[in-house]
Motif scaffolding. Sequence first.
Motif: not given
Length: 198
Positions: A85-92
């Motif tokens: 992504h363009d920023s942090s990935v928090f959830s899947l």
Amino acid sequence: PSKIAKLLNDIQNMKIETFDCHINVKTSISNCLIEKQQAHNGYIFDLMNLNDKYLLSAGEDRKIKVWSLDPMNLFTPLEINDLQHDSSVFSLCNDHNKLKFFSGSYAEIKIWSSDDFNLINTIYGHKSYITHMEIIQKKIDNYVDNVYKYFLCSGSDDGTVKIWDLISLNCVCTLEGHTDKINYFIQGDKGFLISCSS
């Protein structure tokens, strides 16, 4: 951190047997964690089992890493550079039919193919980081058993929970009532959604 601790706890004493070769999963994951600085640059926010073939990790470094769960190549990273992504990935989150999965970042949810890891689509609607996602189900006909429609449910730092139609990808409902970021939610019995926030 709590999901990693749970994963470690679940596999503490488990061994995988393949032919005459015994692989101690506890040792393997310990070695993997020793090398975590090479895995992600920064925090790991979420982990997900993908069809019992891969372990996916979502990171502060904006990447989703794919790890082999094959006993002969346990925790070997697959080089797939486009999963980011363009920023942090928090959830899947896995889809109910396991054909695709979802990743949540700042104000966007990406939909990926579980087979070839290609990006299928991106949906927008939240105004901040997506902190948690789940697939929820709604019974279509009260007179017919086991007939459900599935929805993607997402919670965010913007204090809302959104429910998305998986066919049209439109937001069908926004739940407002919390005054701070959504931390977690589950679908309870009888169609209730139970959410908690900061």
